[in-house]
Write a protein that holds these residues in place. Structure first.
Motif, PDB file in Angstrom:
ATOM      1  N   SER A   1      -9.828  -6.013   2.201  1.00 27.18           N
ATOM      2  CA  SER A   1      -8.628  -5.422   2.789  1.00 27.18           C
ATOM      3  C   SER A   1      -8.721  -5.481   4.312  1.00 27.18           C
ATOM      4  CB  SER A   1      -8.495  -3.976   2.332  1.00 27.18           C
ATOM      5  OG  SER A   1      -7.456  -3.336   3.012  1.00 27.18           O
TER       6      SER A   1
ATOM      7  N   CYS B   1      -5.912  -0.492  -0.071  1.00 24.62           N
ATOM      8  CA  CYS B   1      -6.485  -0.561   1.282  1.00 24.62           C
ATOM      9  C   CYS B   1      -7.985  -0.313   1.282  1.00 24.62           C
ATOM     10  CB  CYS B   1      -5.798   0.441   2.197  1.00 24.62           C
ATOM     11  SG  CYS B   1      -4.091  -0.005   2.572  1.00 24.62           S
ATOM     12  N   SER B   2      -8.494   0.331   0.254  1.00 20.41           N
ATOM     13  CA  SER B   2      -9.933   0.587   0.199  1.00 20.41           C
ATOM     14  C   SER B   2     -10.679  -0.483  -0.595  1.00 20.41           C
ATOM     15  CB  SER B   2     -10.193   1.967  -0.412  1.00 20.41           C
ATOM     16  OG  SER B   2      -9.676   2.018  -1.732  1.00 20.41           O
TER      17      SER B   2
ATOM     18  N   CYS C   1      -2.087  -2.766   5.115  1.00 19.06           N
ATOM     19  CA  CYS C   1      -3.383  -2.149   5.342  1.00 19.06           C
ATOM     20  C   CYS C   1      -3.875  -2.546   6.730  1.00 19.06           C
ATOM     21  CB  CYS C   1      -4.385  -2.627   4.289  1.00 19.06           C
ATOM     22  SG  CYS C   1      -3.946  -2.134   2.605  1.00 19.06           S
TER      23      CYS C   1
ATOM     24  N   CYS D   1       0.803  -1.222   0.000  1.00 13.27           N
ATOM     25  CA  CYS D   1       0.000   0.000   0.000  1.00 13.27           C
ATOM     26  C   CYS D   1       0.835   1.271   0.000  1.00 13.27           C
ATOM     27  CB  CYS D   1      -0.961  -0.011   1.176  1.00 13.27           C
ATOM     28  SG  CYS D   1      -0.163  -0.035   2.783  1.00 13.27           S
TER      29      CYS D   1
ATOM     30  N   LYS E   1     -12.262  -4.277  -1.454  1.00 15.34           N
ATOM     31  CA  LYS E   1     -13.002  -5.280  -0.684  1.00 15.34           C
ATOM     32  C   LYS E   1     -12.038  -6.382  -0.221  1.00 15.34           C
ATOM     33  CE  LYS E   1     -16.913  -8.391  -0.939  1.00 15.34           C
ATOM     34  NZ  LYS E   1     -17.952  -8.959  -1.787  1.00 15.34           N
TER      35      LYS E   1
ATOM     36  N   PRO F   1      -8.601   0.441   6.156  1.00 14.66           N
ATOM     37  CA  PRO F   1      -8.484   1.540   5.197  1.00 14.66           C
ATOM     38  C   PRO F   1      -7.205   2.359   5.292  1.00 14.66           C
ATOM     39  CG  PRO F   1      -9.919   2.166   6.994  1.00 14.66           C
ATOM     40  CD  PRO F   1      -9.521   0.741   7.236  1.00 14.66           C
TER      41      PRO F   1
ATOM     42  N   GLU G   1      -4.525   2.723  -2.855  1.00 15.68           N
ATOM     43  CA  GLU G   1      -5.925   2.383  -3.142  1.00 15.68           C
ATOM     44  C   GLU G   1      -6.256   0.932  -2.830  1.00 15.68           C
ATOM     45  OE1 GLU G   1      -3.649   1.917  -7.031  1.00 15.68           O
ATOM     46  OE2 GLU G   1      -3.742   3.436  -5.485  1.00 15.68           O
TER      47      GLU G   1
ATOM     48  N   ASP H   1      -6.625  -1.351  10.263  1.00 13.97           N
ATOM     49  CA  ASP H   1      -7.713  -0.553  10.807  1.00 13.97           C
ATOM     50  C   ASP H   1      -7.214   0.030  12.120  1.00 13.97           C
ATOM     51  OD1 ASP H   1     -10.043   0.617  11.600  1.00 13.97           O
ATOM     52  OD2 ASP H   1     -11.195  -1.240  11.754  1.00 13.97           O
TER      53      ASP H   1
END
Length: 137
Positions: free
Chosen positions: A68, A63-64, A78, A56, A66, A71, A61, A80
């Protein structure tokens, strides 16, 4: 002298044999060639073609997308930052021993009445959180 001649003849035979094998394998279709010894980037099954290794930091992109893990991009992964123990609230902020990351903050699930035992598990009014359980003992 005879040993030297024998050695040179043997070396020439080996060179001819090696070049013949290389020519034969280079003419084979891609699927019939030998697999490389490194499996870095290979798919889950060995029969699949190797996939490119994406991080990433170069392609944020991903990370955004489906599937992943989150974000945000921290240390080429990636994540959270709301729930990741090693990047809690921001990249590189680690939660201490026996703490978990809830809503981007490091909390102790053993004694926190808003996060008793796990994230967002509230104890009822008047009950306390002890060892991760509401109203223990």
């Amino acid at each position: 002298m005879n040993f030297l001649k024998l050695f040179l003849v043997l070396a020439m035979v080996m060179a001819i044999t090696l070049s013949a094998t290389t020519t034969e394998t280079s003419q084979l279709p891609h699927a019939d060639r030998e697999m490389p010894t490194s499996f870095r980037g290979a798919g889950r099954f060995l029969g699949q073609k190797p996939r490119p290794f994406l991080t990433c930091d170069r392609r944020p992109e991903i990370c955004s997308m489906k599937g992943s893990q989150g974000p945000f991009c921290c240390n080429k992964k990636c994540v959270d930052v709301e729930t990741d123990k090693f990047n809690c609230g921001k990249c590189g902020k680690k939660c201490g021993y026996s703490k978990i990351c809830c809503e981007g903050k490091c909390v102790s699930p053993l004694f926190n009445h808003k996060h008793c035992g796990r994230c967002n598990h509230h104890c009822r009014k008047g009950k306390s959180c002890v060892y991760g359980m509401c109203s223990y003992a």
